[in-house]
Scaffold this active site. Structure first.
Site, PDB file in Angstrom:
ATOM      1  N   LYS A 115     -65.305 -48.129 -80.083  1.00 27.18           N
ATOM      2  CA  LYS A 115     -64.797 -47.650 -78.790  1.00 27.18           C
ATOM      3  C   LYS A 115     -64.953 -46.139 -78.779  1.00 27.18           C
ATOM      4  CE  LYS A 115     -62.434 -51.425 -77.154  1.00 27.18           C
ATOM      5  NZ  LYS A 115     -61.076 -51.759 -77.596  1.00 27.18           N
ATOM      6  N   HIS A 118     -62.050 -40.906 -77.021  1.00 26.26           N
ATOM      7  CA  HIS A 118     -61.841 -40.238 -75.739  1.00 26.26           C
ATOM      8  C   HIS A 118     -60.653 -39.295 -75.794  1.00 26.26           C
ATOM      9  CE1 HIS A 118     -58.499 -42.900 -74.660  1.00 26.26           C
ATOM     10  NE2 HIS A 118     -59.210 -43.830 -75.272  1.00 26.26           N
ATOM     11  N   HIS A 121     -57.151 -39.988 -77.251  1.00 30.68           N
ATOM     12  CA  HIS A 121     -56.830 -39.952 -78.688  1.00 30.68           C
ATOM     13  C   HIS A 121     -56.495 -38.559 -79.168  1.00 30.68           C
ATOM     14  CE1 HIS A 121     -59.343 -43.718 -78.810  1.00 30.68           C
ATOM     15  NE2 HIS A 121     -58.186 -44.086 -79.295  1.00 30.68           N
TER      16      HIS A 121
HETATM   17  N1  ARG Z   1     -55.480 -48.354 -82.847  1.00 30.07           N
HETATM   18  C1  ARG Z   1     -54.278 -48.311 -82.088  1.00 30.07           C
HETATM   19  C2  ARG Z   1     -54.574 -47.852 -80.668  1.00 30.07           C
HETATM   20  O1  ARG Z   1     -55.523 -47.142 -80.437  1.00 30.07           O
HETATM   21  C3  ARG Z   1     -53.253 -47.367 -82.679  1.00 30.07           C
HETATM   22  C4  ARG Z   1     -52.758 -47.758 -84.026  1.00 30.07           C
HETATM   23  C5  ARG Z   1     -51.514 -47.025 -84.398  1.00 30.07           C
HETATM   24  N2  ARG Z   1     -51.046 -47.294 -85.705  1.00 30.07           N
HETATM   25  C6  ARG Z   1     -50.428 -48.441 -86.076  1.00 30.07           C
HETATM   26  N3  ARG Z   1     -50.091 -48.576 -87.327  1.00 30.07           N
HETATM   27  N4  ARG Z   1     -50.158 -49.378 -85.204  1.00 30.07           N
HETATM   28  O2  ARG Z   1     -53.820 -48.204 -79.771  1.00 30.07           O
END
Ligand code: ARG
Length: 552
Positions: A115, A118, A121
Site C-alpha cells: 500500500k 501516504h 502515515h
Molecule cells: N498497520 C496498521 C494500520 O495501518 C497499524 C498497526 C498498528 N500497530 C498495531 N500493533 N496494531 O492501520
C-alpha cells in the site's frame, strides 16, 4: 542541578519534598513553595510557616533571598551560581542515570505492505520516531517496532492480479502494486472467477507454497525498499520489523488460554471475548471460517514483546480511529491476568488533511508522503535562493529545512488535534515552525563564527544576571524537565512549544542587546549564552527529527 530537590533539602523539613516546590509565576522569583498544606499539621498559619522556612535559609549560597507573599514562600536563586550551573550543563549529566535499565517498546509507523506510504502515515512515523529519540535521550532502552501489515487476504488478490497482468520482465514498484490492486478490485466485481483466484492464491501463501511465498516476499521487499528511502530521509530507525505475519504461529497458545480460562466463547461459529461488562462490543478472536484477526495478532504480539523485551512500557502510536481496538486489546490482556497490561498505552493522534482536503486512500486521493517532502524541499530551496543567494550547499540546507518543516508540522501541535498540511504555513520563517527555529539557530552560529578571534578566557557569569539574559538562562535550565515531561505525556509538541518560546526569548534579547561589543568580557559572556541557546535548539530539534544547519 535539580533545584527543586536542592531547595527541599535546604529547608531541612521532613514535610517538604521536591515535588512541593514549583516554578514561580513570572515576577515572583525562580521557585515557590505554597505553605498552606502544612498549616494543619504544624498548627500555624501558612505565613508563619513560610517565615520559619525563610529563616532557615538565611545563609545559603544557592538562594540569594526569599520573599513571603500570601501563603507562599518565593525563592530567588543566587543568579551567578545558577547561570554557571546551567551553562556547565549540570542537568544533562545527571539525567541519563535515572532511567538506566528501563525499556520502552514503541510500535510506530507500522505501514501496510503493498500500500502507498501516504501522508496519513506521517503522524505515526513522526510521533513514534520522535518519542524513540526522546526516550533514548532520557536514558531508556528504546525498541522501535514496525508492526508491518503484511498478512491478509489482500495479498492473495494482489498475487492473482500480478499473475494475470503483471509485467514479470521488469522490477515491480510500489505504484505498480497499487494499480494492480485497484484493477483487481474493479474487475473482480463482475468477474467471479478472478475473485475466486484471489482466495485460492491466499490459501497458497498460507500453506507456504514456495512460488507463492517467493512473490509475496518480493512484494514485501519492494515495499520496504521504497519506504526505506523515506525513513532514511527522516532519520527513522526500527529495531524490529516483526509484523502481523510474524505471529502466524504464535496465536494458538493465546487462543487456547482464552478458551481454558472461559474468557472466549463461540458465537455464530466465531470465537469472541465478550466485553459487555466494560461497555465494549466483543473482541473477535477467530472468524467462523477459522481465520485469525488483527486483534488476535496483536494479542500474540503483546505477549511476544513482554517475553522478549520485558518492557516497562509499550506504546502504540496509532490514529484515534483505532481507539476501540486498543481498549479491547488491553482489556482482554488484563482479563487474562497479565500484570503488564497496565503498561500498554495507545498514543493516539488526530486526523491529517492536505491543503484543506480530507485524505483518502481510495483511488485518486492518495497523497504520497515522498511527494509532500519533495515539494516542501523544492519550495524551501526557492526561499533560500531568494533570501541568501550566496549560501554554499543550498541543496543540503533545503533538504534540512523542507524535512524539518514537514516534521514540525506533525510534531508541533498537540497530537490529539486534527491538523491541515499547508505549504505556506509549514515553511513560514516567521511562524511557529521548524524554519523559524533553524533560522534562529543559524543566526546564533553566524554570530559565534564572527567572534572567532575574540581572545580566549574565563567567562564571567555575573554578566548574565540582568533580567533579560537571566530570563534566557532560566529557559535554558528547563530543557531537561521539558524533555522528561514530553516523554511522560507522549507528547513531542511539549518540546516544540518550548523551543519556540526559547527562540522568541532569545530573539528579543538579540534585538535589544549587541552580542559583540567593545567590552571583551561582556562579549564573551553573551557569546556563551548564544552558544548555549544554539546548542539547546539543535538538541531539541534533533528530538523532533529535524536537523539544524549551521548556515541558512
Ligand atoms: N498497520 C496498521 C494500520 O495501518 C497499524 C498497526 C498498528 N500497530 C498495531 N500493533 N496494531 O492501520
Amino acid at each position: 542541578m535539580d533545584y527543586k530537590k536542592k531547595i527541599s533539602e535546604l529547608l531541612g523539613s521532613p514535610l517538604v519534598t521536591a515535588d512541593d516546590i514549583m516554578i514561580a509565576a513570572e515576577g515572583h522569583g525562580d521557585y515557590a513553595l505554597p505553605c498552606f498544606k502544612y498549616a494543619k499539621q504544624l498548627r500555624k498559619s501558612p505565613q508563619a510557616i513560610a517565615a520559619e522556612f525563610a529563616a532557615s535559609l538565611a545563609d545559603s549560597d544557592v538562594i540569594e533571598r526569599t520573599e513571603i507573599a500570601g501563603g507562599y514562600l518565593n525563592f530567588y536563586l543566587s543568579r551567578t551560581a545558577f547561570v554557571r550551573g546551567v551553562m556547565a550543563g549540570e542537568d544533562t549529566q545527571a539525567r541519563a542515570a535515572k532511567n538506566a535499565g528501563k525499556t520502552v517498546c514503541i510500535d510506530y509507523s507500522s505501514i501496510n505492505i503493498a500500500k502507498p506510504f501516504h501522508i496519513g502515515h506521517l503522524m505515526s512515523t513522526a510521533i513514534g520516531g520522535s518519542l524513540y529519540r526522546i526516550y533514548k535521550y532520557l536514558g531508556w532502552n528504546a525498541v522501535g517496532i514496525n508492526h508491518l501489515g503484511d498478512w491478509g487476504t489482500q495479498f492473495g488478490k494482489l498475487l492473482a492480479a500480478y499473475e494475470r497482468w503483471g509485467d514479470k520482465t521488469k522490477k515491480l514498484t510500489l505504484d505498480d502494486m497499487l494499480s494492480l490492486y485497484v484493477r483487481f478490485t474493479d474487475e473482480s466485481e463482475h468477474d467471479p472467477e478472478l475473485a475466486e483466484r484471489g482466495r485460492t492464491e491466499f490459501l497458497r501463501i498460507e500453506r507456504g507454497d514456495p512460488d507463492a511465498l517467493r512473490t509475496y516476499e518480493m512484494f514485501k521487499a519492494t515495499t520496504l525498499e521504497e519506504v526505506g528511502k523515506v525513513y532514511a530521509r527522516l532519520g527513522i530507525k526500527f529495531d524490529s520489523y516483526n509484523g502481523e505475519a510474524f505471529y502466524n504461529d504464535k496465536m494458538q497458545p493465546i487462543i487456547d488460554e482464552l478458551v481454558q480460562k472461559g474468557l472466549a466463547e463461540v458465537s455464530d461459529g466465531a470465537l469472541v471475548v465478550r466485553l459487555d461488562d466494560y461497555g465494549m462490543p466483543p473482541c473477535l478472536i477467530r472468524r467462523s471460517d477459522g481465520a485469525s484477526l488483527y486483534a488476535t495478532r496483536d494479542l500474540a504480539a503483546a505477549q511476544y514483546r513482554a517475553d522478549t523485551y520485558k518492557f516497562d512500557k509499550c506504546l502504540y502510536v496509532v490514529a484515534t480511529q483505532q481507539n476501540l481496538h486498543f481498549r479491547q486489546l488491553f482489556k482482554v490482556l488484563e482479563l487474562m491476568g497479565r500484570p503488564w497490561a497496565k503498561n500498554l498505552v495507545h498514543v493516539q493522534f488526530g486526523m491529517v488533511s492536505y491543503e484543506g482536503q480530507p485524505l483518502s486512500t481510495r483511488k485518486g486521493h492518495v497523497v504520497f508522503l515522498a511527494d509532500v517532502i519533495n515539494n516542501t524541499v523544492k519550495r524551501a530551496r526557492g526561499i533560500i535562493e531568494e533570501k541568501n543567494p550566496d549560501l554554499e550547499d543550498k541543496d543540503h540546507t533545503a533538504e534540512c529545512v523542507g524535512v524539518g518543516a514537514v516534521m514540525f508540522f506533525a510534531l508541533g501541535t498537540q497530537r490529539i488535534k486534527d491538523v491541515d498540511f499547508d505549504y505556506e504555513k509549514v515553511l513560514s520563517f516567521e511562524g511557529e515552525t521548524a524554519p523559524y527555529l533553524q533560522y534562529t539557530h543559524a543566526r546564533c552560529r553566524s554570530v559565534i563564527a564572527k567572534a572567532a578571534d575574540l581572545p580566549a578566557g574565563d567567562t564571567d557569569y555575573s554578566l548574565l544576571t540582568d533580567d533579560e539574559s537571566y530570563g534566557v538562562v532560566t529557559m535554558l535550565s528547563r530543557f531537561e524537565d521539558v524533555v522528561a515531561d514530553a516523554a511522560d505525556k507522549y507528547e513531542p509538541s511539549v518540546i516544540a512549544r518550548y523551543l519556540i518560546d526559547l527562540a522568541q526569548k532569545y530573539n528579543r534579547f538579540y534585538i535589544a542587546n549587541r552580542i559583540l561589543t567593545d567590552d571583551v568580557e561582556l562579549s564573551r559572556a553573551r557569546l556563551a549564552l548564544t552558544r548555549a541557546v544554539a546548542d539547546t535548539i539543535k538538541r531539541g530539534l534533533y528530538l523532533l527529527l529535524t536537523e539544524a544547519p549551521e548556515r541558512m
